[in-house]
Design a protein around this motif. Structure first.
Motif, PDB file in Angstrom:
ATOM      1  N   TYR A 217       3.167  -4.538   3.279  1.00 35.66           N
ATOM      2  CA  TYR A 217       3.848  -3.294   3.649  1.00 35.66           C
ATOM      3  C   TYR A 217       2.935  -2.120   3.393  1.00 35.66           C
ATOM      4  CZ  TYR A 217       8.208  -5.972   3.439  1.00 35.66           C
ATOM      5  OH  TYR A 217       9.196  -6.910   3.643  1.00 35.66           O
ATOM      6  N   VAL A 218       3.134  -1.057   4.170  1.00 28.45           N
ATOM      7  CA  VAL A 218       2.463   0.221   3.937  1.00 28.45           C
ATOM      8  C   VAL A 218       3.559   1.280   3.861  1.00 28.45           C
ATOM      9  CG1 VAL A 218       0.853   1.956   4.822  1.00 28.45           C
ATOM     10  CG2 VAL A 218       0.374  -0.487   5.160  1.00 28.45           C
ATOM     11  N   ILE A 219       3.566   2.033   2.773  1.00 27.83           N
ATOM     12  CA  ILE A 219       4.541   3.110   2.586  1.00 27.83           C
ATOM     13  C   ILE A 219       3.774   4.414   2.682  1.00 27.83           C
ATOM     14  CG2 ILE A 219       6.188   4.164   1.011  1.00 27.83           C
ATOM     15  CD1 ILE A 219       6.532   1.332  -0.225  1.00 27.83           C
ATOM     16  N   ALA A 220       4.168   5.259   3.614  1.00 29.60           N
ATOM     17  CA  ALA A 220       3.469   6.528   3.830  1.00 29.60           C
ATOM     18  C   ALA A 220       4.482   7.615   4.180  1.00 29.60           C
ATOM     19  CB  ALA A 220       2.440   6.386   4.938  1.00 29.60           C
ATOM     20  N   GLY A 221       4.109   8.834   3.868  1.00 30.19           N
ATOM     21  CA  GLY A 221       4.941   9.983   4.201  1.00 30.19           C
ATOM     22  C   GLY A 221       4.712  10.429   5.627  1.00 30.19           C
ATOM     23  N   PRO A 222       5.308  11.551   6.004  1.00 33.59           N
ATOM     24  CA  PRO A 222       5.261  12.018   7.383  1.00 33.59           C
ATOM     25  C   PRO A 222       3.954  12.648   7.821  1.00 33.59           C
ATOM     26  CG  PRO A 222       6.480  13.553   6.031  1.00 33.59           C
ATOM     27  CD  PRO A 222       6.153  12.367   5.160  1.00 33.59           C
ATOM     28  N   GLU A 223       3.010  12.859   6.905  1.00 29.78           N
ATOM     29  CA  GLU A 223       1.757  13.535   7.283  1.00 29.78           C
ATOM     30  C   GLU A 223       0.969  12.776   8.307  1.00 29.78           C
ATOM     31  OE1 GLU A 223      -1.131  15.370   4.576  1.00 29.78           O
ATOM     32  OE2 GLU A 223       0.599  15.600   3.278  1.00 29.78           O
TER      33      GLU A 223
ATOM     34  N   VAL B  28       0.852  -1.185   0.000  1.00 30.63           N
ATOM     35  CA  VAL B  28       0.000   0.000   0.000  1.00 30.63           C
ATOM     36  C   VAL B  28       0.887   1.235   0.000  1.00 30.63           C
ATOM     37  CG1 VAL B  28      -1.686   1.332   1.334  1.00 30.63           C
ATOM     38  CG2 VAL B  28      -1.895  -1.159   1.194  1.00 30.63           C
ATOM     39  N   VAL B  29       0.557   2.182  -0.871  1.00 30.99           N
ATOM     40  CA  VAL B  29       1.288   3.440  -0.920  1.00 30.99           C
ATOM     41  C   VAL B  29       0.309   4.582  -0.680  1.00 30.99           C
ATOM     42  CG1 VAL B  29       2.734   4.983  -2.299  1.00 30.99           C
ATOM     43  CG2 VAL B  29       2.960   2.498  -2.561  1.00 30.99           C
ATOM     44  N   ALA B  30       0.522   5.311   0.407  1.00 31.25           N
ATOM     45  CA  ALA B  30      -0.265   6.513   0.682  1.00 31.25           C
ATOM     46  C   ALA B  30       0.467   7.689   0.055  1.00 31.25           C
ATOM     47  CB  ALA B  30      -0.411   6.712   2.189  1.00 31.25           C
ATOM     48  N   GLY B  31      -0.259   8.579  -0.579  1.00 29.81           N
ATOM     49  CA  GLY B  31       0.376   9.714  -1.227  1.00 29.81           C
ATOM     50  C   GLY B  31       0.903   9.386  -2.603  1.00 29.81           C
ATOM     51  N   GLY B  32       0.310   8.417  -3.241  1.00 28.60           N
ATOM     52  CA  GLY B  32       0.787   7.970  -4.537  1.00 28.60           C
ATOM     53  C   GLY B  32       0.571   8.955  -5.669  1.00 28.60           C
TER      54      GLY B  32
ATOM     55  N   GLY C  69       1.425  12.027  -5.571  1.00 30.01           N
ATOM     56  CA  GLY C  69       2.500  13.018  -5.533  1.00 30.01           C
ATOM     57  C   GLY C  69       3.698  12.573  -6.349  1.00 30.01           C
ATOM     58  N   ASN C  70       4.672  13.456  -6.497  1.00 25.58           N
ATOM     59  CA  ASN C  70       5.851  13.182  -7.311  1.00 25.58           C
ATOM     60  C   ASN C  70       6.655  12.000  -6.770  1.00 25.58           C
ATOM     61  OD1 ASN C  70       7.807  13.658  -9.350  1.00 25.58           O
ATOM     62  ND2 ASN C  70       9.048  14.776  -7.885  1.00 25.58           N
ATOM     63  N   LEU C  71       6.953  12.013  -5.482  1.00 26.79           N
ATOM     64  CA  LEU C  71       7.722  10.912  -4.900  1.00 26.79           C
ATOM     65  C   LEU C  71       6.914   9.616  -4.908  1.00 26.79           C
ATOM     66  CD1 LEU C  71      10.233   9.838  -3.520  1.00 26.79           C
ATOM     67  CD2 LEU C  71       9.306  10.646  -1.340  1.00 26.79           C
ATOM     68  N   GLY C  72       5.639   9.709  -4.554  1.00 26.82           N
ATOM     69  CA  GLY C  72       4.783   8.525  -4.547  1.00 26.82           C
ATOM     70  C   GLY C  72       4.718   7.866  -5.911  1.00 26.82           C
ATOM     71  N   ASP C  73       4.627   8.668  -6.958  1.00 27.20           N
ATOM     72  CA  ASP C  73       4.571   8.132  -8.318  1.00 27.20           C
ATOM     73  C   ASP C  73       5.858   7.381  -8.651  1.00 27.20           C
ATOM     74  OD1 ASP C  73       3.237   7.976 -10.974  1.00 27.20           O
ATOM     75  OD2 ASP C  73       4.972   9.175 -11.602  1.00 27.20           O
ATOM     76  N   ARG C  74       6.990   7.912  -8.229  1.00 23.42           N
ATOM     77  CA  ARG C  74       8.268   7.235  -8.501  1.00 23.42           C
ATOM     78  C   ARG C  74       8.389   5.942  -7.704  1.00 23.42           C
ATOM     79  NH1 ARG C  74      12.713  11.654  -7.802  1.00 23.42           N
ATOM     80  NH2 ARG C  74      11.282  12.337  -6.187  1.00 23.42           N
TER      81      ARG C  74
ATOM     82  N   LYS D  99      -7.628  14.024 -10.545  1.00 23.32           N
ATOM     83  CA  LYS D  99      -8.281  12.899 -11.239  1.00 23.32           C
ATOM     84  C   LYS D  99      -7.412  12.338 -12.362  1.00 23.32           C
ATOM     85  CE  LYS D  99     -11.843  13.375  -8.625  1.00 23.32           C
ATOM     86  NZ  LYS D  99     -11.771  12.720  -7.349  1.00 23.32           N
ATOM     87  N   HIS D 100      -6.622  13.193 -13.007  1.00 20.02           N
ATOM     88  CA  HIS D 100      -5.729  12.723 -14.075  1.00 20.02           C
ATOM     89  C   HIS D 100      -4.630  11.833 -13.504  1.00 20.02           C
ATOM     90  CE1 HIS D 100      -7.647  15.183 -17.104  1.00 20.02           C
ATOM     91  NE2 HIS D 100      -7.573  16.227 -16.288  1.00 20.02           N
ATOM     92  N   LYS D 101      -4.112  12.209 -12.330  1.00 14.49           N
ATOM     93  CA  LYS D 101      -3.079  11.392 -11.687  1.00 14.49           C
ATOM     94  C   LYS D 101      -3.652  10.055 -11.231  1.00 14.49           C
ATOM     95  CE  LYS D 101      -0.157  15.211 -10.203  1.00 14.49           C
ATOM     96  NZ  LYS D 101       0.482  15.873  -9.070  1.00 14.49           N
ATOM     97  N   VAL D 102      -4.869  10.081 -10.705  1.00  7.05           N
ATOM     98  CA  VAL D 102      -5.528   8.837 -10.288  1.00  7.05           C
ATOM     99  C   VAL D 102      -5.735   7.926 -11.491  1.00  7.05           C
ATOM    100  CG1 VAL D 102      -7.678   7.870  -9.366  1.00  7.05           C
ATOM    101  CG2 VAL D 102      -6.624   9.846  -8.243  1.00  7.05           C
TER     102      VAL D 102
END
Length: 85
Positions: free
Chosen positions: A79-85, A13-17, A19-24, A46-49
């Motif tokens: 695994y869950v990958i998430a940013g600091p928010e 799971v990727v939270a913040g996907g 965003g720029n870093l999430g996409d990479r 919506k385009h990013k989604v």
């Protein structure tokens, strides 16, 4: 370590996907054959989604302040990958 053992894992799971870093991060995981589930806010672009869905991810739109929704979205993940928010 995640990328080395990707074929032994289930869902990542990727939270913040959207965003720029999430996409990479998502691109790197998909390149290694991972099954990726993305957590996105209702206000996400919506385009990013749509781009993430075309890549083969499962995008789950939810309220990031709702712990129950987050827990359900992460169910079964290795695994869950998430940013600091």
């Amino acid at each position: 370590k995640i990328l080395k053992n990707i074929h032994e894992q289930k869902i990542i799971v990727v939270a913040g996907g959207t965003g720029n870093l999430g996409d990479r991060i998502i691109s790197a995981l998909l390149d290694k054959g991972a099954e990726v589930r993305v957590l996105a806010r209702a206000a996400s672009d919506k385009h990013k989604v749509a781009h993430l869905e075309r890549l083969g991810t499962t995008v789950m739109t939810l309220d990031m302040a709702n712990e129950k929704e987050i827990a359900l979205a992460c169910a079964g993940a290795a695994y869950v990958i998430a940013g600091p928010e």
